[in-house]
Design a protein around this motif. Structure first.
Motif, PDB file in Angstrom:
ATOM      1  N   ASP A   1       0.886  -1.445  -0.018  1.00 56.30           N
ATOM      2  CA  ASP A   1      -0.083  -0.012   0.116  1.00 56.30           C
ATOM      3  C   ASP A   1       0.812   1.024  -0.012  1.00 56.30           C
ATOM      4  N   ASP A   2       1.719   1.199   0.652  1.00 58.17           N
ATOM      5  CA  ASP A   2       2.656   2.403   0.920  1.00 58.17           C
ATOM      6  C   ASP A   2       3.783   2.494   0.127  1.00 58.17           C
ATOM      7  N   LEU A   3       4.455   1.540  -0.418  1.00 57.90           N
ATOM      8  CA  LEU A   3       5.810   1.509  -1.128  1.00 57.90           C
ATOM      9  C   LEU A   3       5.674   1.195  -2.506  1.00 57.90           C
ATOM     10  N   ASP A   4       4.134   0.817  -2.915  1.00 56.79           N
ATOM     11  CA  ASP A   4       3.967   0.387  -4.360  1.00 56.79           C
ATOM     12  C   ASP A   4       4.990  -0.926  -4.626  1.00 56.79           C
ATOM     13  N   ALA A   5       4.935  -1.805  -3.610  1.00 63.38           N
ATOM     14  CA  ALA A   5       5.600  -2.956  -3.721  1.00 63.38           C
ATOM     15  C   ALA A   5       4.765  -4.039  -4.203  1.00 63.38           C
ATOM     16  N   THR A   6       5.351  -5.286  -4.890  1.00 59.95           N
ATOM     17  CA  THR A   6       4.501  -6.409  -5.198  1.00 59.95           C
ATOM     18  C   THR A   6       5.140  -7.594  -4.432  1.00 59.95           C
ATOM     19  N   CYS A   7       4.427  -8.491  -4.561  1.00 59.49           N
ATOM     20  CA  CYS A   7       4.922  -9.940  -3.691  1.00 59.49           C
ATOM     21  C   CYS A   7       4.829 -11.175  -4.083  1.00 59.49           C
ATOM     22  N   GLU A   8       5.304 -12.194  -3.713  1.00 66.44           N
ATOM     23  CA  GLU A   8       4.986 -13.466  -3.875  1.00 66.44           C
ATOM     24  C   GLU A   8       5.262 -14.292  -2.668  1.00 66.44           C
ATOM     25  N   GLU A   9       3.958 -15.318  -2.276  1.00 66.69           N
ATOM     26  CA  GLU A   9       4.045 -16.014  -1.000  1.00 66.69           C
ATOM     27  C   GLU A   9       4.530 -17.430  -1.210  1.00 66.69           C
ATOM     28  N   ALA A  10       5.134 -17.968  -0.320  1.00 64.37           N
ATOM     29  CA  ALA A  10       5.707 -19.487  -0.422  1.00 64.37           C
ATOM     30  C   ALA A  10       5.414 -19.971   0.942  1.00 64.37           C
ATOM     31  N   GLU A  11       4.849 -21.290   1.090  1.00 61.39           N
ATOM     32  CA  GLU A  11       4.530 -21.753   2.488  1.00 61.39           C
ATOM     33  C   GLU A  11       5.308 -23.055   2.503  1.00 61.39           C
ATOM     34  N   ALA A  12       5.962 -23.191   3.914  1.00 55.93           N
ATOM     35  CA  ALA A  12       6.335 -24.541   4.083  1.00 55.93           C
ATOM     36  C   ALA A  12       5.571 -25.710   4.455  1.00 55.93           C
ATOM     37  N   ALA A  13       5.833 -26.857   3.817  1.00 56.14           N
ATOM     38  CA  ALA A  13       4.921 -27.850   4.035  1.00 56.14           C
ATOM     39  C   ALA A  13       5.501 -28.616   5.253  1.00 56.14           C
ATOM     40  N   GLN A  14       4.233 -29.561   5.786  1.00 61.84           N
ATOM     41  CA  GLN A  14       4.654 -30.407   6.784  1.00 61.84           C
ATOM     42  C   GLN A  14       5.673 -31.346   6.868  1.00 61.84           C
ATOM     43  N   GLU A  15       6.636 -31.744   7.561  1.00 62.20           N
ATOM     44  CA  GLU A  15       7.625 -32.339   7.595  1.00 62.20           C
ATOM     45  C   GLU A  15       8.506 -32.328   6.494  1.00 62.20           C
ATOM     46  N   GLU A  16       8.685 -31.140   5.890  1.00 66.02           N
ATOM     47  CA  GLU A  16       9.780 -31.238   4.582  1.00 66.02           C
ATOM     48  C   GLU A  16      10.793 -31.015   5.027  1.00 66.02           C
ATOM     49  N   PRO A  17      11.860 -31.492   4.084  1.00 62.09           N
ATOM     50  CA  PRO A  17      13.407 -31.485   4.427  1.00 62.09           C
ATOM     51  C   PRO A  17      13.734 -30.146   4.434  1.00 62.09           C
ATOM     52  N   ASP A  18      15.001 -29.805   4.937  1.00 59.72           N
ATOM     53  CA  ASP A  18      15.601 -28.645   4.752  1.00 59.72           C
ATOM     54  C   ASP A  18      15.774 -28.426   3.411  1.00 59.72           C
ATOM     55  N   SER A  19      16.125 -29.345   2.520  1.00 62.30           N
ATOM     56  CA  SER A  19      16.499 -28.801   1.024  1.00 62.30           C
ATOM     57  C   SER A  19      15.194 -28.013   0.350  1.00 62.30           C
ATOM     58  N   ALA A  20      13.903 -28.246   0.905  1.00 61.86           N
ATOM     59  CA  ALA A  20      12.894 -27.977   0.406  1.00 61.86           C
ATOM     60  C   ALA A  20      12.943 -26.346   0.634  1.00 61.86           C
ATOM     61  N   LYS A  21      13.346 -26.016   1.673  1.00 56.24           N
ATOM     62  CA  LYS A  21      13.236 -24.590   2.077  1.00 56.24           C
ATOM     63  C   LYS A  21      14.328 -23.952   1.274  1.00 56.24           C
ATOM     64  N   GLU A  22      15.340 -24.608   0.944  1.00 57.04           N
ATOM     65  CA  GLU A  22      16.420 -23.965   0.063  1.00 57.04           C
ATOM     66  C   GLU A  22      15.855 -23.668  -1.357  1.00 57.04           C
ATOM     67  N   GLU A  23      15.262 -24.815  -1.756  1.00 54.55           N
ATOM     68  CA  GLU A  23      14.557 -24.508  -3.240  1.00 54.55           C
ATOM     69  C   GLU A  23      13.696 -23.407  -3.167  1.00 54.55           C
ATOM     70  N   ARG A  24      12.768 -23.411  -2.075  1.00 58.51           N
ATOM     71  CA  ARG A  24      11.888 -22.160  -2.119  1.00 58.51           C
ATOM     72  C   ARG A  24      12.540 -21.009  -2.319  1.00 58.51           C
ATOM     73  N   LEU A  25      13.535 -20.875  -1.435  1.00 62.15           N
ATOM     74  CA  LEU A  25      14.239 -19.437  -1.559  1.00 62.15           C
ATOM     75  C   LEU A  25      15.017 -19.147  -2.819  1.00 62.15           C
ATOM     76  N   ARG A  26      15.346 -20.386  -3.274  1.00 58.41           N
ATOM     77  CA  ARG A  26      16.048 -20.277  -4.658  1.00 58.41           C
ATOM     78  C   ARG A  26      15.172 -19.749  -5.700  1.00 58.41           C
ATOM     79  N   THR A  27      14.060 -20.314  -5.618  1.00 58.96           N
ATOM     80  CA  THR A  27      12.910 -20.134  -6.625  1.00 58.96           C
ATOM     81  C   THR A  27      12.583 -18.717  -6.493  1.00 58.96           C
ATOM     82  N   LEU A  28      12.375 -18.025  -5.410  1.00 60.01           N
ATOM     83  CA  LEU A  28      12.105 -16.626  -5.345  1.00 60.01           C
ATOM     84  C   LEU A  28      13.333 -15.600  -5.857  1.00 60.01           C
ATOM     85  N   ALA A  29      14.489 -15.976  -5.585  1.00 61.28           N
ATOM     86  CA  ALA A  29      15.545 -15.247  -5.843  1.00 61.28           C
ATOM     87  C   ALA A  29      15.876 -15.476  -7.605  1.00 61.28           C
ATOM     88  N   GLU A  30      15.496 -16.631  -8.118  1.00 58.58           N
ATOM     89  CA  GLU A  30      15.733 -16.809  -9.497  1.00 58.58           C
ATOM     90  C   GLU A  30      14.465 -16.075 -10.368  1.00 58.58           C
TER      91      GLU A  30
END
Length: 369
Positions: free
Chosen positions: A91-120
């Motif tokens: 609202d205030d900074l004219d930003a845009t966004c994308e949400e990503a949610e952790a899954a139950q009992e996911e491995p740490d590698s899934a978190k890494e890939e989630r972050l990489r996907t957002l960065a890419e």
């Protein structure tokens, strides 16, 4: 409120400076949420969580990647506060966004890939909600040195990593003062998810606040689990059992720091007579309670994740983000207590006297039991 991998508290020394973290103690945990299928969740204020937050991609401001802790938007607490901070940035900074949610009992590698996907995908900055993302953010941040990363309650290091941390013991001290001022039985309770560096500061601050009013008041504590698992933080039935035991033993005010388990406390409190109180955590939980629960929610210990997230995005836009620890304490209005419902109208001036002493340094809230 709850993050699922726990650093050693000793590496986070407060007093204006958070020192170098030299040793991290990992506490493996998974919070399982009981959700029917893919049903929509509620946001604070009762709105259904959907893709609406990030639907508009037309903004020319920061392009925010938001990686939620388990449960995502709709938890009425930790994740929802992060989403509220992003909403203000839209609202205030004219930003845009994308949400990503952790899954139950996911491995740490899934978190890494989630972050990489957002960065890419070009999102910058990227915000991880909770301790659970710290080690993965540190690793991925090295791969994307031109992207800024923040971790709510983080403890990571890196030239492009900011940890948004909070003096939760101070807000807990203030709700402890409230409990001390409102109790008639001279006995109050606390429900914690698990002993350790995440929850101990809530308990320690609360106990000290109660004692500041009257050292003779007893504080009875119940712990839901011996590890940071679903039994600790996603266990309303366990919260209900603990609350019932505390009230039956004479406590007339009970504070919880137990994530979704606290819903059980509110359910029990709603069945109790006038003069029986429950205290929420992180968000103003009065705002998302049922009308019957609202009658018994005295206050909440506030942890202003929304403020920290917005401030970080604004700093990114202004080119002023800094690596390391960004501490939100009572001096910055990063923690506090809520007054919704008017149940503290008769004592709020006294609570604010204690708040002023915390701000000035005349009083110090402990973070260890």
């Amino acid at each position: 409120m709850v993050s699922l991998r726990t650093p050693a508290r000793g590496g986070l020394e407060r007093g204006g400076i958070l020192r170098h973290t030299t040793k991290l103690v990992a506490l493996a945990a998974t919070v399982a949420l009981v959700v029917a299928g893919c049903a929509k969740k509620e946001e604070p204020g009762g709105a259904a969580a959907s893709d609406e937050l990030c639907a508009d991609k037309s903004g020319a401001g920061p392009k925010i990647g938001l990686a939620y802790d388990i449960g995502g938007r709709g938890d009425k607490s930790f994740n929802d506060l992060a989403a509220a901070g992003v909403k203000k940035a839209l609202d205030d900074l004219d930003a845009t966004c994308e949400e990503a949610e952790a899954a139950q009992e996911e491995p740490d590698s899934a978190k890494e890939e989630r972050l990489r996907t957002l960065a890419e995908a070009g999102f910058n900055p990227i915000i991880g909600v909770g301790f659970v993302y710290t080690e993965e953010v540190v690793k991925v941040a090295k791969e994307y040195p031109d992207v800024k990363f923040a971790v709510v309650d983080g403890f990571g290091e890196g030239p492009n990593v900011t940890n948004l941390v909070f003096s939760v013991e101070q807000g807990s001290f203030l709700v402890g003062v409230a409990a001390g001022l409102k109790t008639k039985t001279k006995k109050v309770g606390f429900i914690g998810g698990v002993r350790g560096p995440i929850i101990d500061p809530f308990a320690a601050g609360y106990k000290a606040g109660v004692a500041a009013v009257d050292p003779a008041i007893t504080v009875d504590m119940k712990w839901l689990s011996d590890k940071g698992d679903a039994k600790a933080f996603a266990n309303p039935a366990g919260g209900k059992t603990a609350a019932t035991a505390l009230y039956d033993a004479g406590s007339d005010v009970v504070f919880h720091a137990s994530g979704l388990s606290g819903g059980g406390l509110f359910d029990v409190a709603a069945t109790k007579p006038d003069g029986t109180w429950a205290i929420g955590v992180d968000a103003d939980q009065y705002q998302t309670a049922t009308p019957e629960q609202q009658k018994r929610i005295l206050t909440s210990s506030l942890k202003k994740v929304d403020v920290a997230v917005f401030d970080y995005v604004k700093a990114f836009k202004d080119g002023t983000t800094k690596a390391g620890f960004d501490l939100y304490d009572i001096k910055r209005d990063g923690v506090g207590y809520s007054t919704s419902g008017g149940h503290l109208d008769d004592v709020s001036s006294k609570i604010d006297e204690y708040k002023a002493k915390l701000v000035s340094g005349e009083l110090t809230a402990p973070s260890k039991l």
